[in-house]
Scaffold this motif. Sequence first.
Motif, PDB file in Angstrom:
ATOM      1  N   ALA A 164       0.827  -1.204   0.000  1.00  0.00           N
ATOM      2  CA  ALA A 164       0.000   0.000   0.000  1.00  0.00           C
ATOM      3  C   ALA A 164       0.865   1.259   0.000  1.00  0.00           C
ATOM      4  O   ALA A 164       1.975   1.272   0.547  1.00  0.00           O
ATOM      5  N   LEU A 165       0.352   2.310  -0.636  1.00  0.00           N
ATOM      6  CA  LEU A 165       1.018   3.606  -0.634  1.00  0.00           C
ATOM      7  C   LEU A 165       0.895   4.225   0.753  1.00  0.00           C
ATOM      8  O   LEU A 165      -0.193   4.278   1.317  1.00  0.00           O
ATOM      9  N   ILE A 166       2.001   4.691   1.276  1.00  0.00           N
ATOM     10  CA  ILE A 166       2.002   5.331   2.589  1.00  0.00           C
ATOM     11  C   ILE A 166       2.571   6.735   2.430  1.00  0.00           C
ATOM     12  O   ILE A 166       3.668   6.913   1.896  1.00  0.00           O
ATOM     13  N   ILE A 167       1.811   7.721   2.856  1.00  0.00           N
ATOM     14  CA  ILE A 167       2.263   9.112   2.846  1.00  0.00           C
ATOM     15  C   ILE A 167       2.638   9.463   4.282  1.00  0.00           C
ATOM     16  O   ILE A 167       1.798   9.449   5.166  1.00  0.00           O
ATOM     17  N   VAL A 168       3.892   9.760   4.503  1.00  0.00           N
ATOM     18  CA  VAL A 168       4.373  10.063   5.849  1.00  0.00           C
ATOM     19  C   VAL A 168       4.689  11.555   5.932  1.00  0.00           C
ATOM     20  O   VAL A 168       5.658  12.029   5.335  1.00  0.00           O
ATOM     21  N   PRO A 169       3.867  12.307   6.666  1.00  0.00           N
ATOM     22  CA  PRO A 169       4.155  13.733   6.810  1.00  0.00           C
ATOM     23  C   PRO A 169       5.352  13.946   7.735  1.00  0.00           C
ATOM     24  O   PRO A 169       5.431  13.352   8.799  1.00  0.00           O
ATOM     25  N   VAL A 170       6.291  14.769   7.286  1.00  0.00           N
ATOM     26  CA  VAL A 170       7.481  15.043   8.085  1.00  0.00           C
ATOM     27  C   VAL A 170       7.655  16.555   8.188  1.00  0.00           C
ATOM     28  O   VAL A 170       7.692  17.253   7.178  1.00  0.00           O
ATOM     29  N   GLY A 171       7.705  17.032   9.397  1.00  0.00           N
ATOM     30  CA  GLY A 171       7.915  18.458   9.621  1.00  0.00           C
ATOM     31  C   GLY A 171       8.702  18.656  10.899  1.00  0.00           C
ATOM     32  O   GLY A 171       8.661  17.825  11.798  1.00  0.00           O
ATOM     33  N   THR A 172       9.412  19.741  10.972  1.00  0.00           N
ATOM     34  CA  THR A 172      10.222  20.000  12.155  1.00  0.00           C
ATOM     35  C   THR A 172       9.399  20.656  13.255  1.00  0.00           C
ATOM     36  O   THR A 172       8.329  21.210  13.021  1.00  0.00           O
ATOM     37  N   VAL A 173       9.910  20.585  14.441  1.00  0.00           N
ATOM     38  CA  VAL A 173       9.350  21.299  15.588  1.00  0.00           C
ATOM     39  C   VAL A 173      10.440  22.263  16.031  1.00  0.00           C
ATOM     40  O   VAL A 173      11.476  21.846  16.542  1.00  0.00           O
ATOM     41  N   GLU A 174      10.217  23.534  15.748  1.00  0.00           N
ATOM     42  CA  GLU A 174      11.231  24.549  16.048  1.00  0.00           C
ATOM     43  C   GLU A 174      10.552  25.882  16.293  1.00  0.00           C
ATOM     44  O   GLU A 174       9.422  26.094  15.881  1.00  0.00           O
ATOM     45  N   GLU A 175      11.247  26.761  16.924  1.00  0.00           N
ATOM     46  CA  GLU A 175      10.662  28.071  17.203  1.00  0.00           C
ATOM     47  C   GLU A 175      10.700  28.948  15.957  1.00  0.00           C
ATOM     48  O   GLU A 175      11.631  28.892  15.149  1.00  0.00           O
ATOM     49  N   HIS A 176       9.627  29.697  15.778  1.00  0.00           N
ATOM     50  CA  HIS A 176       9.503  30.619  14.644  1.00  0.00           C
ATOM     51  C   HIS A 176       9.283  32.045  15.133  1.00  0.00           C
ATOM     52  O   HIS A 176       8.882  32.896  14.367  1.00  0.00           O
ATOM     53  N   GLY A 177       9.474  32.254  16.392  1.00  0.00           N
ATOM     54  CA  GLY A 177       9.195  33.561  16.969  1.00  0.00           C
ATOM     55  C   GLY A 177       7.864  33.525  17.700  1.00  0.00           C
ATOM     56  O   GLY A 177       7.249  32.484  17.865  1.00  0.00           O
ATOM     57  N   GLY A 212       5.079  23.888  16.425  1.00  0.00           N
ATOM     58  CA  GLY A 212       4.722  22.770  15.552  1.00  0.00           C
ATOM     59  C   GLY A 212       4.179  23.186  14.203  1.00  0.00           C
ATOM     60  O   GLY A 212       3.602  22.368  13.490  1.00  0.00           O
ATOM     61  N   ALA A 213       4.366  24.432  13.806  1.00  0.00           N
ATOM     62  CA  ALA A 213       3.793  24.939  12.553  1.00  0.00           C
ATOM     63  C   ALA A 213       4.231  24.121  11.336  1.00  0.00           C
ATOM     64  O   ALA A 213       3.415  23.780  10.477  1.00  0.00           O
ATOM     65  N   ASP A 214       5.516  23.775  11.242  1.00  0.00           N
ATOM     66  CA  ASP A 214       6.003  23.002  10.099  1.00  0.00           C
ATOM     67  C   ASP A 214       5.362  21.613  10.062  1.00  0.00           C
ATOM     68  O   ASP A 214       5.021  21.097   8.996  1.00  0.00           O
ATOM     69  N   MET A 215       5.211  21.014  11.229  1.00  0.00           N
ATOM     70  CA  MET A 215       4.584  19.702  11.308  1.00  0.00           C
ATOM     71  C   MET A 215       3.103  19.783  10.912  1.00  0.00           C
ATOM     72  O   MET A 215       2.590  18.910  10.209  1.00  0.00           O
ATOM     73  N   MET A 216       2.431  20.831  11.339  1.00  0.00           N
ATOM     74  CA  MET A 216       1.020  21.024  10.976  1.00  0.00           C
ATOM     75  C   MET A 216       0.857  21.178   9.466  1.00  0.00           C
ATOM     76  O   MET A 216      -0.074  20.626   8.871  1.00  0.00           O
ATOM     77  N   ALA A 262       2.885  19.975   7.164  1.00  0.00           N
ATOM     78  CA  ALA A 262       3.148  18.664   6.560  1.00  0.00           C
ATOM     79  C   ALA A 262       1.939  17.749   6.687  1.00  0.00           C
ATOM     80  O   ALA A 262       1.576  17.037   5.743  1.00  0.00           O
ATOM     81  N   GLU A 263       1.273  17.758   7.837  1.00  0.00           N
ATOM     82  CA  GLU A 263       0.082  16.932   8.034  1.00  0.00           C
ATOM     83  C   GLU A 263      -1.049  17.371   7.116  1.00  0.00           C
ATOM     84  O   GLU A 263      -1.716  16.536   6.498  1.00  0.00           O
ATOM     85  N   ASP A 264      -1.273  18.675   7.013  1.00  0.00           N
ATOM     86  CA  ASP A 264      -2.329  19.179   6.132  1.00  0.00           C
ATOM     87  C   ASP A 264      -2.031  18.866   4.673  1.00  0.00           C
ATOM     88  O   ASP A 264      -2.927  18.475   3.918  1.00  0.00           O
ATOM     89  N   LEU A 265      -0.778  19.007   4.273  1.00  0.00           N
ATOM     90  CA  LEU A 265      -0.395  18.712   2.895  1.00  0.00           C
ATOM     91  C   LEU A 265      -0.600  17.230   2.577  1.00  0.00           C
ATOM     92  O   LEU A 265      -1.148  16.883   1.527  1.00  0.00           O
ATOM     93  N   SER A 266      -0.214  16.355   3.488  1.00  0.00           N
ATOM     94  CA  SER A 266      -0.400  14.921   3.239  1.00  0.00           C
ATOM     95  C   SER A 266      -1.887  14.567   3.180  1.00  0.00           C
ATOM     96  O   SER A 266      -2.299  13.724   2.384  1.00  0.00           O
ATOM     97  N   ARG A 267      -2.695  15.233   3.986  1.00  0.00           N
ATOM     98  CA  ARG A 267      -4.149  15.014   3.947  1.00  0.00           C
ATOM     99  C   ARG A 267      -4.710  15.441   2.587  1.00  0.00           C
ATOM    100  O   ARG A 267      -5.519  14.737   1.986  1.00  0.00           O
TER     101      ARG A 267
END
Length: 66
Positions: free
Chosen positions: A25-38, A44-48, A50-55
Amino acid sequence: MEKEASFYFADKTYEELDGYIEKDALIIVPVGTVEEHGRHLAVGADMMIAEDLSREIGKTLSLIHI
């Protein structure tokens, strides 16, 4: 063509995933960093993003998201 339901891989046990693994099966794995952006963004903005994009990719591929 039969449509497969998509789901969050991390929420399943290995036994639940075994059938999908056997079918290659095709698996889409969202990958995003957890880092401060100010002060204006969550750490968790980058991770969010990535999750939205994979969805959205799953929707584009006509998968049912549950």
